[in-house]
Design a protein around this motif. Structure first.
Motif, PDB file in Angstrom:
ATOM      1  N   ILE A 164      42.282  86.497  49.092  1.00  0.00           N
ATOM      2  CA  ILE A 164      42.415  85.935  47.400  1.00  0.00           C
ATOM      3  C   ILE A 164      43.283  87.247  46.592  1.00  0.00           C
TER       4      ILE A 164
ATOM      5  N   ARG B 112      38.033  87.336  48.580  1.00  0.00           N
ATOM      6  CA  ARG B 112      38.389  87.863  46.907  1.00  0.00           C
ATOM      7  C   ARG B 112      39.075  89.610  47.525  1.00  0.00           C
TER       8      ARG B 112
ATOM      9  N   PHE C 110      39.556  79.818  41.962  1.00  0.00           N
ATOM     10  CA  PHE C 110      39.419  81.298  41.770  1.00  0.00           C
ATOM     11  C   PHE C 110      40.207  81.582  40.188  1.00  0.00           C
TER      12      PHE C 110
ATOM     13  N   PHE D  33      34.216  84.634  49.545  1.00  0.00           N
ATOM     14  CA  PHE D  33      34.745  83.933  48.641  1.00  0.00           C
ATOM     15  C   PHE D  33      34.770  82.256  47.817  1.00  0.00           C
TER      16      PHE D  33
ATOM     17  N   ARG E 126      37.794  84.069  37.724  1.00  0.00           N
ATOM     18  CA  ARG E 126      38.351  85.425  36.923  1.00  0.00           C
ATOM     19  C   ARG E 126      38.810  85.295  35.578  1.00  0.00           C
TER      20      ARG E 126
END
Length: 310
Positions: A177, A245, A283, A227, A287
């Motif tokens: 990612i 990630r 995610f 991740f 984030r």
């Protein structure tokens, strides 16, 4: 003219610096042990051997440590996340719940730590809403244990990435990612959007590895942290999925199948793989909160366990 400092944004920015996790300990006047979790630790000098720790003046332990004649710093190992959480709590019996031994100065040292320093107080420096407690090291030791890390609001276990790849075996799918300009990188296929993946992590010379796939797409990418690790139980699945990630560190390539989408504009119904969709949604949420975890689970059964979220 100086910039107005937003305390929350300042703290989040400081979180980009990856640190270790320590337990700082001493003895109170009545001889009972006292300790707290801290990551504001660094070395100061080799000759004499000096280290420091910062303590907030609003902390419950501040009166004890500001007047202490000695203290210890135990650098926690990666299997001691529970110890970190314990000493960050307000539990009254912390030292009754962990193994420890007495150092040369009389300060407690946490058993199983990756390393430790036993110190006499060298200097106490006033620094805004904190004090800087500088210790002169009188004894120390280190072990082969991997240290526990901390950054971006989450614990980091540095050996977990290699362990995950080793456990994945030959039927692995290794993906990434990747962040770019506030969004994430996705591949546009006939089936919809998907993340870049390979059959193993390296080398870049192997076109089927993740590094090789990224190189073939013209992406100069930096992989940062593990991740997610999950097993797809479908009959035609690749087996274990390992996702990192990271971020695009170079210029954006001229690749028609490659797109980057803002976090709030990902067309979730077009993300082909259900497990990838759930992982990407997690995610985006983390984030936004700037608090990442590491997850393992079975995508087919919908069971995903957080290993390191705080």
């Amino acid at each position: 003219m100086s910039k107005t400092i937003d305390a929350m944004e300042f703290r989040k920015t400081l979180g980009a610096f990856v640190t270790g996790v320590t337990v700082v300990s001493t003895r109170q006047e009545d001889g009972t042990p006292r300790g707290f979790t801290a990551n504001s630790f660094t070395s100061v000098s080799l000759d004499p051997a000096l280290v420091l720790i910062c303590i907030g003046k609003s902390a419950a332990s501040y009166p004890v440590f500001s007047a202490a004649g000695h203290f210890s710093i135990s650098i926690l190992a990666e299997d001691q996340k529970q110890v970190s959480s314990l000493f960050a709590s307000k539990a009254a019996d912390k030292f009754e719940q962990v193994a420890w031994q007495q150092g040369q100065t009389g300060s407690p040292i946490i058993a199983g730590a990756a390393a430790w320093f036993d110190c006499e107080t060298h200097q106490v420096v006033e620094a805004g809403d904190h004090i800087i407690l500088i210790g002169r090291v009188v004894d120390f030791a280190n072990t082969s244990a991997s240290p526990l890390g901390y950054g971006r609001g989450a614990y980091l276990t540095f050996s977990l990435s290699q362990d995950a790849l080793a456990a994945a075996g030959p039927r692995a799918r290794v993906g990434a990612i990747l962040e770019y300009q506030g969004g994430v990188v996705l591949l546009k296929t006939d089936r919809g959007y998907t993340l870049p993946t390979g059959t193993r992590l390296e080398p870049a010379s192997d076109v089927h590895s993740l590094r090789g796939v990224l190189a073939g797409l013209g992406l100069d990418a930096q992989l940062d942290f593990l991740f997610a690790v999950y097993e797809d139980g479908a009959a035609d699945a690749t087996g274990v999925n390992v996702f990192y990630r990271g971020r695009v560190s170079g210029a954006w390539p001229a690749t028609s199948s490659l797109q980057w989408l803002a976090l709030d504009s990902i067309p979730w119904e077009q993300v082909a793989d259900e497990a990838e969709r759930a992982m990407l949604q997690r995610f985006v949420r983390e984030r936004t909160e700037d608090a990442f975890g590491i997850y393992m689970g079975d995508a087919q059964r919908g069971s995903v366990q957080s290993l390191a979220r705080v």
